[in-house]
Write an enzyme that holds these catalytic residues in place. Structure first.
Site: not given
Length: 417
Positions: A273, A355, A189
């Site tokens: 992502e 996170d 992340d």
């Protein structure tokens, strides 16, 4: 150990003599001139006649341009980089018509990248010395790392950055040894305070290279603003600003290389992502910090290193609610503002670091994609983009044979195949 055959560029800094400097600068100008002439011809043909001009036609035009008195100076430089710039223009138009890039733009003497590409007929590499066409002496290259043994360079690109530094990039085809199979996977992340948060709970700090040099950079830019445009003092001040920017970029790139190399070496599967960085930098409050973090550069490094070293890169959908979904029970928080860095799940009472929780959910979604194939979607929220998850098939290792992480780290129950 298997090896992957790849084309790899080795970039070195070199220090040209005054004669080489003049000749290469003249080559850069001719390359820019030919590119702009060919672009003008192709744009006019499309707007007036509705037809496309091919590379072969522009190559024939180049031969005619050299015969005219106005453009006779094109014969003074090597013809190889001039032909290469026409090929680059052809590739730019192909990307435009495939809707992969914008319409090609004219090269600017002050803003565009200054470079010239030489193919095998335009250079000679012997005994660790590189000779370019039209240059009698070899380039004084600082060999910071050796080329692969028995390397046969296919192209050589000479460039000069805005700080006045000269570089040569040598492209060779070489074999890269794949890493031995690992028994771990990692979810990433990305962020601003922490550059990368891992699903293991580790946080890699963001060095903030631009913010550390911001005061010095602002002072140099103020000095530049006081100078008369185009004067010798203005050029000195401009180069000082360019040196600061180059140092920031070099430090950022070096740090990203170290981080991505470690992640790819230690993990068989890397999950990230699919962020739209171009849209995110439109936020004027966060644009500077996001640009300094260089998330796009981080992803591109992970992509080619996974491909080289036999790893698997999984890119999940950008709309997957990784931050506000509990990684333990799968419940979703109703509203989770950006300034909330820690929250407690109403379903199971677990307190999450925002996170770390997002990284765990990203890993769980990536494992589902790796096990079941692309197109896996969380049941709680469907994608609003209509784009499937992306799996980069690289390793040949069956992830199903590798033991899954402990339930306390990754909860598979919330992901459906």
């Amino acid at each position: 150990m298997s090896r992957t055959l790849v084309k790899r560029a080795y970039k070195y800094r070199f220090y040209p003599t005054e004669t080489q400097r003049r000749e290469l600068s003249r080559t850069f100008g001719c390359v820019r001139k030919v590119y702009n002439l060919a672009l003008e011809v192709r744009a006019r043909a499309w707007s007036t006649e509705g037809r496309r001009v091919s590379y072969g036609e522009t190559s024939a035009m180049l031969a005619e341009w050299k015969k005219t008195g106005e453009l006779s100076f094109l014969t003074e430089v090597s013809s190889v980089p001039l032909q290469q710039c026409l090929r680059h223009l052809q590739a730019a138009f192909a990307a435009f018509f495939d809707k992969r890039a914008r319409y090609p733009r004219f090269k600017s003497r002050k803003k565009s990248r200054v470079s010239a590409e030489f193919t095998r007929s335009g250079f000679r590499y012997r005994g660790g010395r590189l000779y370019l066409a039209k240059l009698s002496e070899p380039l004084n290259i600082v060999w910071s790392r050796p080329l692969p043994e028995n390397a046969a360079p296919s192209t050589v690109t000479v460039s000069r950055d805005s700080a006045g530094r000269w570089f040569v990039s040598i492209l060779v085809e070489t074999g890269v040894a794949q890493h031995p199979p690992a028994r771990s996977a990692i979810g990433l992340d990305v962020g601003i305070t922490s550059l990368v948060t891992l699903s293991t709970g580790e946080k890699i700090a963001n060095p903030g290279h631009e913010s550390r040099e911001r005061h010095r950079l602002a002072r140099a830019q103020r000095d530049l603003a006081r100078k008369q445009y185009g004067s010798a003092n203005w050029e000195k001040a401009r180069r000082k600003v360019a040196h600061l920017h180059a140092r920031i970029a070099d430090r950022r790139k070096d740090h990203l290389h170290k981080v991505t190399t470690r992640l790819v070496r230690d993990n068989q599967v890397v999950v990230i992502e699919d962020l739209s960085v171009r849209a995110m930098v439109r936020n004027r409050k966060l644009a500077r910090a996001i640009s300094d973090a260089a998330w796009s550069q981080l992803r591109s490094m992970l992509e080619y290193k996974c491909r080289w070293y036999g790893r698997e890169l999984v890119v999940i959908d950008r709309w997957f609610p990784s931050s506000k979904t509990c990684s333990m029970c799968g419940c979703s928080a109703a509203n989770l503002r950006l300034n909330i860095r820690e929250w407690t799940c109403e379903g199971c009472g677990e307190t999450h670091d925002r996170d770390v929780n997002a990284a765990k959910n990203i890993l769980a979604a990536g494992l589902a994609v790796s096990a079941c194939g692309a197109g896996v979607r969380p049941q709680r929220e469907s994608s609003r983009t209509g784009q499937p998850a992306v799996k980069q098939e690289l390793s040949g290792v069956n992830w199903k044979e590798i033991p899954a992480p402990e339930r306390g780290v990754v909860n598979r129950s919330s992901i459906s195949c």
